[in-house]
Write a protein that holds these residues in place. Structure first.
Motif, PDB file in Angstrom:
ATOM      1  N   CYS A   1      30.808 109.872  23.221  1.00  0.00           N
ATOM      2  CA  CYS A   1      30.017 108.852  23.906  1.00  0.00           C
ATOM      3  C   CYS A   1      28.601 108.841  23.423  1.00  0.00           C
ATOM      4  O   CYS A   1      27.807 109.606  23.550  1.00  0.00           O
ATOM      5  CB  CYS A   1      30.060 109.079  25.410  1.00  0.00           C
ATOM      6  SG  CYS A   1      31.731 109.103  26.066  1.00  0.00           S
TER       7      CYS A   1
ATOM      8  N   GLN B   1      33.104 109.604  29.683  1.00  0.00           N
ATOM      9  CA  GLN B   1      34.337 110.364  29.485  1.00  0.00           C
ATOM     10  C   GLN B   1      35.180 110.364  30.760  1.00  0.00           C
ATOM     11  O   GLN B   1      36.403 110.251  30.700  1.00  0.00           O
ATOM     12  CB  GLN B   1      34.030 111.799  29.043  1.00  0.00           C
ATOM     13  CG  GLN B   1      35.257 112.565  28.601  1.00  0.00           C
ATOM     14  CD  GLN B   1      35.980 111.913  27.435  1.00  0.00           C
ATOM     15  OE1 GLN B   1      35.354 111.501  26.464  1.00  0.00           O
ATOM     16  NE2 GLN B   1      37.286 111.794  27.529  1.00  0.00           N
TER      17      GLN B   1
ATOM     18  N   GLU C   1      36.892 111.463  21.552  1.00  0.00           N
ATOM     19  CA  GLU C   1      36.870 112.561  22.517  1.00  0.00           C
ATOM     20  C   GLU C   1      35.433 112.992  22.672  1.00  0.00           C
ATOM     21  O   GLU C   1      34.846 113.554  21.756  1.00  0.00           O
ATOM     22  CB  GLU C   1      37.722 113.749  22.055  1.00  0.00           C
ATOM     23  CG  GLU C   1      39.206 113.515  22.164  1.00  0.00           C
ATOM     24  CD  GLU C   1      39.685 113.281  23.588  1.00  0.00           C
ATOM     25  OE1 GLU C   1      39.176 113.924  24.520  1.00  0.00           O
ATOM     26  OE2 GLU C   1      40.561 112.422  23.763  1.00  0.00           O
ATOM     27  N   ASP C   2      34.855 112.720  23.794  1.00  0.00           N
ATOM     28  CA  ASP C   2      33.459 113.059  24.075  1.00  0.00           C
ATOM     29  C   ASP C   2      32.503 112.514  23.021  1.00  0.00           C
ATOM     30  O   ASP C   2      31.444 113.077  22.794  1.00  0.00           O
ATOM     31  CB  ASP C   2      33.267 114.575  24.193  1.00  0.00           C
ATOM     32  CG  ASP C   2      33.388 115.040  25.625  1.00  0.00           C
ATOM     33  OD1 ASP C   2      33.310 114.192  26.527  1.00  0.00           O
ATOM     34  OD2 ASP C   2      33.534 116.250  25.834  1.00  0.00           O
TER      35      ASP C   2
END
Length: 153
Positions: free
Chosen positions: A153, A100, A150-151
């Motif tokens: 990962c 991120q 968004e985040d």
């Protein structure tokens, strides 16, 4: 004429402003020390009293730099300051946080996705210079401008 500050007072001044590693403090105090023994005594005293802590320095350094730099660069910088690898490895951010951070850094520097291979290579070099590993660089390049990423990962 001003009286000379003692080595102990100089060390207190330095540590009152910021966390410093033992090696960093030694480097800053060395020009003012009369002997190596005096310098080592001051460093040992400060470490025993926990006024100087390499662990605190590493935590502060990682906290301040981890949003802009990858784990490779953070590890290298800490190693130069005499922080052992195990300590730095334990304090480094996890993989998803690092990915991120790479995406955030990439979005800030480059406002749009790479138009061609040359631009993509430029972006990859930028992230590599910042200390992100190859996997993180590839993930960031692939997902930096995805709306849904968004985040994730």
């Amino acid at each position: 004429m001003k009286p000379q500050k003692s080595l102990r007072a100089r060390a207190m001044d330095i540590l009152s402003r910021q966390e410093v590693s033992r090696i960093g403090l030694k480097r800053k105090l060395a020009p003012h020390a009369e002997s190596e023994e005096e310098l080592e005594n001051v460093l040992n005293e400060f470490a025993e009293r926990n006024w100087q802590s390499d662990l605190r320095y590493a935590e502060a350094y990682i906290r301040s730099k981890s949003r802009k730099h990858g784990s490779l660069r953070l590890k290298q910088a800490l190693a130069q300051q005499g922080i052992d690898e195990e300590t730095s490895r334990n304090l480094l951010p996890d993989r998803s946080s690092e990915k991120q951070a790479a995406i955030d850094v990439l979005r800030k520097k480059f406002k749009h996705p790479a138009a061609d291979l040359k631009e993509k290579q430029k972006q990859a070099r930028f992230l590599a210079y910042r200390g992100f590993d190859a996997d993180t660089v590839q993930t960031a390049l692939k997902h930096a401008w995805d709306e849904n990423w968004e985040d994730g990962c």
